[in-house]
Design a protein around this motif. Sequence first.
Motif, short mmCIF file in Angstrom:
data_model
loop_
_atom_site.label_atom_id
_atom_site.label_comp_id
_atom_site.label_asym_id
_atom_site.label_seq_id
_atom_site.Cartn_x
_atom_site.Cartn_y
_atom_site.Cartn_z
N ALA A 237 0.84 -1.21 0.00
CA ALA A 237 0.00 0.00 0.00
C ALA A 237 0.87 1.26 0.00
N ASP A 238 1.96 1.24 0.79
CA ASP A 238 2.89 2.37 0.81
C ASP A 238 3.51 2.58 -0.57
N LEU A 239 3.92 1.48 -1.18
CA LEU A 239 4.56 1.56 -2.49
C LEU A 239 3.60 2.06 -3.55
N LEU A 240 2.36 1.57 -3.51
CA LEU A 240 1.35 2.05 -4.46
C LEU A 240 1.11 3.54 -4.30
N LYS A 241 1.03 4.01 -3.06
CA LYS A 241 0.81 5.43 -2.81
C LYS A 241 1.99 6.26 -3.33
N LEU A 242 3.20 5.79 -3.10
CA LEU A 242 4.38 6.48 -3.62
C LEU A 242 4.35 6.58 -5.15
N ILE A 243 3.98 5.47 -5.78
CA ILE A 243 3.90 5.44 -7.25
C ILE A 243 2.85 6.44 -7.73
N GLU A 244 1.68 6.40 -7.12
CA GLU A 244 0.59 7.30 -7.51
C GLU A 244 0.94 8.76 -7.26
N ASP A 245 1.53 9.04 -6.07
CA ASP A 245 1.86 10.42 -5.70
C ASP A 245 2.97 11.01 -6.56
N ASN A 246 3.74 10.15 -7.23
CA ASN A 246 4.88 10.63 -8.02
C ASN A 246 4.69 10.42 -9.51
N GLY A 247 3.44 10.43 -9.96
CA GLY A 247 3.17 10.40 -11.39
C GLY A 247 3.42 9.08 -12.09
N GLY A 248 3.39 7.99 -11.37
CA GLY A 248 3.52 6.68 -12.02
C GLY A 248 4.81 5.94 -11.74
N THR A 249 5.77 6.60 -11.12
CA THR A 249 7.00 5.92 -10.71
C THR A 249 7.43 6.45 -9.35
N ALA A 250 8.11 5.63 -8.60
CA ALA A 250 8.64 6.05 -7.31
C ALA A 250 10.02 5.45 -7.13
N SER A 251 10.96 6.25 -6.70
CA SER A 251 12.31 5.76 -6.43
C SER A 251 12.48 5.54 -4.94
N VAL A 252 13.10 4.42 -4.61
CA VAL A 252 13.41 4.13 -3.21
C VAL A 252 14.92 3.92 -3.10
N THR A 253 15.50 4.44 -2.04
CA THR A 253 16.93 4.31 -1.80
C THR A 253 17.20 3.03 -1.04
N THR A 254 18.12 2.24 -1.54
CA THR A 254 18.46 0.96 -0.92
C THR A 254 19.56 1.12 0.11
N LEU A 255 19.78 0.10 0.92
CA LEU A 255 20.88 0.13 1.89
C LEU A 255 22.23 0.23 1.19
N GLN A 256 22.31 -0.26 -0.03
CA GLN A 256 23.54 -0.19 -0.81
C GLN A 256 23.84 1.25 -1.21
#
Length: 173
Positions: free
Chosen positions: A107-126
């Motif tokens: 649900a968090d990921l879907l909201k991020l995608i929707e809120d950012n125009g269809g894509t969302a970037s997440v920063t990894t531990l790397q």
Amino acid sequence: MRFPLVIVAAALTGTATPALANHHEAASLVETAIASPDHETLVAAVQAADLVDALSGEGPLTVFAPTDAAFGALPDGTVETLLMPANKEQLQAVLTYHVVPGKVTSADLLKLIEDNGGTASVTTLQGGMLTASLDGGSVILTDAAGGTATVTAADLEASNGIIHVTDAVSLPG
């Protein structure tokens, strides 16, 4: 927006998919992966990279967990080469590229995608980025090398985070 049936079933019922059928809520991320018959390569890699303690700690962490079939789809010799002690840092980089700090539910990921125009970037531990998008109701992760992985099961709870199963290994580039 639709998720494939397996994702909806796992998210709504709180039960694991066959890949993580032995999953227990009290189990850590690592213990959950160990219990999965479809994540033997991932477990071996986590052990070879000395990341067991890091992924068993307090968290929370989100793991995008490639299956054995995902590792098997890599070019011949890739997994064996990464598992060599001399390549431990490279293996750590690949594995931590699949981990995001915090608990990111579907649900968090879907909201991020929707809120950012269809894509969302997440920063990894790397330290790199994974880009999430939707395709036909499935969450697709695009890595720095341009490769894609589909989330095939989501929201598998662990005591120190959450697991989303993927059908490909993401590479930091």
